[in-house]
Each structure stands twice: as structure tokens, then as C-alpha cells.
Scaffold this active site. Sequence first.
Site, PDB file in Angstrom:
ATOM      1  N   ARG A 177      -5.319  -4.451   8.842  1.00 25.03           N
ATOM      2  CA  ARG A 177      -4.005  -3.783   8.248  1.00 25.03           C
ATOM      3  C   ARG A 177      -3.945  -2.633   9.095  1.00 25.03           C
ATOM      4  O   ARG A 177      -4.830  -1.810   8.855  1.00 25.03           O
ATOM      5  CB  ARG A 177      -4.082  -3.650   6.928  1.00 25.03           C
ATOM      6  CG  ARG A 177      -3.132  -2.637   6.399  1.00 25.03           C
ATOM      7  CD  ARG A 177      -2.816  -2.404   4.744  1.00 25.03           C
ATOM      8  NE  ARG A 177      -4.151  -2.003   4.096  1.00 25.03           N
ATOM      9  CZ  ARG A 177      -4.483  -0.889   3.674  1.00 25.03           C
ATOM     10  NH1 ARG A 177      -3.361   0.158   3.786  1.00 25.03           N
ATOM     11  NH2 ARG A 177      -5.591  -0.751   3.105  1.00 25.03           N
TER      12      ARG A 177
ATOM     13  N   CYS B 153       0.842  -1.117  -0.026  1.00 19.84           N
ATOM     14  CA  CYS B 153       0.163  -0.209  -0.137  1.00 19.84           C
ATOM     15  C   CYS B 153       0.742   1.308   0.098  1.00 19.84           C
ATOM     16  O   CYS B 153       0.421   2.495  -0.194  1.00 19.84           O
ATOM     17  CB  CYS B 153      -0.904   0.073   1.010  1.00 19.84           C
ATOM     18  SG  CYS B 153      -0.268   0.283   2.810  1.00 19.84           S
TER      19      CYS B 153
ATOM     20  N   HIS C   6      -4.142   4.771   9.899  1.00 24.92           N
ATOM     21  CA  HIS C   6      -5.515   4.180   9.828  1.00 24.92           C
ATOM     22  C   HIS C   6      -5.353   2.628   9.981  1.00 24.92           C
ATOM     23  O   HIS C   6      -4.569   1.996   9.555  1.00 24.92           O
ATOM     24  CB  HIS C   6      -6.403   4.761   8.363  1.00 24.92           C
ATOM     25  CG  HIS C   6      -6.331   6.237   8.681  1.00 24.92           C
ATOM     26  ND1 HIS C   6      -5.713   7.075   8.228  1.00 24.92           N
ATOM     27  CD2 HIS C   6      -7.519   6.872   9.308  1.00 24.92           C
ATOM     28  CE1 HIS C   6      -6.214   8.348   8.465  1.00 24.92           C
ATOM     29  NE2 HIS C   6      -7.339   8.015   9.048  1.00 24.92           N
TER      30      HIS C   6
ATOM     31  N   CYS D  18      -1.829   7.354  19.201  1.00 22.05           N
ATOM     32  CA  CYS D  18      -1.060   6.683  20.215  1.00 22.05           C
ATOM     33  C   CYS D  18      -1.750   6.728  21.592  1.00 22.05           C
ATOM     34  O   CYS D  18      -2.460   8.002  21.914  1.00 22.05           O
ATOM     35  CB  CYS D  18       0.173   7.581  20.333  1.00 22.05           C
ATOM     36  SG  CYS D  18       1.033   7.423  21.787  1.00 22.05           S
TER      37      CYS D  18
ATOM     38  N   ASP E  72      -8.420  -5.260   5.445  1.00 22.86           N
ATOM     39  CA  ASP E  72      -8.113  -5.789   4.423  1.00 22.86           C
ATOM     40  C   ASP E  72      -6.810  -6.382   4.667  1.00 22.86           C
ATOM     41  O   ASP E  72      -5.861  -6.703   3.657  1.00 22.86           O
ATOM     42  CB  ASP E  72      -7.944  -5.195   3.395  1.00 22.86           C
ATOM     43  CG  ASP E  72      -7.188  -3.763   3.331  1.00 22.86           C
ATOM     44  OD1 ASP E  72      -6.535  -3.644   4.332  1.00 22.86           O
ATOM     45  OD2 ASP E  72      -7.110  -2.803   2.589  1.00 22.86           O
TER      46      ASP E  72
ATOM     47  N   HIS F  30      -1.787  11.337  15.915  1.00 23.54           N
ATOM     48  CA  HIS F  30      -2.265  10.413  14.883  1.00 23.54           C
ATOM     49  C   HIS F  30      -0.962   9.761  14.392  1.00 23.54           C
ATOM     50  O   HIS F  30       0.000  10.300  14.145  1.00 23.54           O
ATOM     51  CB  HIS F  30      -2.693  11.488  13.843  1.00 23.54           C
ATOM     52  CG  HIS F  30      -3.090  10.820  12.585  1.00 23.54           C
ATOM     53  ND1 HIS F  30      -4.255  10.232  12.463  1.00 23.54           N
ATOM     54  CD2 HIS F  30      -2.334  10.706  11.252  1.00 23.54           C
ATOM     55  CE1 HIS F  30      -4.327   9.940  11.130  1.00 23.54           C
ATOM     56  NE2 HIS F  30      -3.230   9.901  10.763  1.00 23.54           N
TER      57      HIS F  30
ATOM     58  N   CYS G 203      -2.086   0.659   9.130  1.00 25.83           N
ATOM     59  CA  CYS G 203      -1.384   1.403   7.895  1.00 25.83           C
ATOM     60  C   CYS G 203      -0.686   2.693   8.616  1.00 25.83           C
ATOM     61  O   CYS G 203      -1.449   3.535   9.013  1.00 25.83           O
ATOM     62  CB  CYS G 203      -2.373   1.580   7.025  1.00 25.83           C
ATOM     63  SG  CYS G 203      -1.514   2.730   5.660  1.00 25.83           S
TER      64      CYS G 203
HETATM   65 ZN   LIG Z   1       2.558   8.875  21.708  1.00 20.18          ZN
END
Ligand SMILES: [Zn+2]
Length: 139
Positions: A125, A72, A112, A103, A116, A109, A127
Site C-alpha cells: 500500500r 485508511c 509512506h 519524489c 498491507d 515527501h 499511502c
Molecule cells: Zn517532485
Amino acid sequence: MKNKSKKTYPIQLSEDELRAKLDPESYHVLREKGTERPFTGTYYHNKETGIYECKACGNEIFHSSKMYDSGCGWPSFTHPIRPDAIDVEMDYSHFMIREEILCAKCGSHLGHRFPDGPKDRGGIRYCINSVSMDFKKDS
Ligand SMILES: [Zn+2]
């Protein structure tokens, strides 16, 4: 984009601390929910054994043993290092419904989660942006 989450995370990092600690791209991804360009990340082809940590706070989030090549364009994992290492929230941005991975310690952030992943290893997954993580090689 501001983090709309009302959740309070155990590690609170000030904007000044984060700006000083992180390079601009990492700051953008971790704190403004950006995404690095696919196939460009430092860890996309990392084959070394070790632990990936949240770049903002050092929380251990993934281990290389759960990494796989999803094709990906971003580092992909089948499982976090521990179930409570990460936090998941629904993300309705960009006209999509996705599960956002944060986290669990500082709320930054990371990437995602998609349904799949490899079917024989849980089918999920994770990602993750390379710039969200630091890699600590096993000694
Ligand atoms: Zn952190």
C-alpha cells in the site's frame, strides 16, 4: 524537521520557489514531512482516470488505475506509475519504523509505504497525501 537525506535529486527547487508555488499545507507535507488529516484529502475519493503528479516538481508518480480504496483515510495505490518515479527511504520518526516515499526527481515527501496492500495485487500500500499531488485528468 530538516531532510537528513544526503542524496542529491535531479530537480533542486529553492525554498523561495517552493513557498511561492505551494499552499502552506502542501509546503508543510512536501518539505517538512507533514501528514494531512485522514479522510480530508481532495483525492481520497477521486474516481476519475488520470495521472497524479508531484505537486512540487510535476513528476508523474501514480496512475488512477493503481488506486484502490484501502479505508485508511488517504489516497492509496498498489504501484507507482513507474518503479523509478519514486524513492523509498527508511523513516524512524514518531517511534515507528516506516518506509517513506519521496519524489524521485525533487526529493519531496509524498507519504509512506506499508506491507498491507491487496494480496492479489502485490501486497503493498502506497499511502499518499492528497496535498502532495496534482491530478491530471485523462483527456
Ligand atoms: Zn517532485
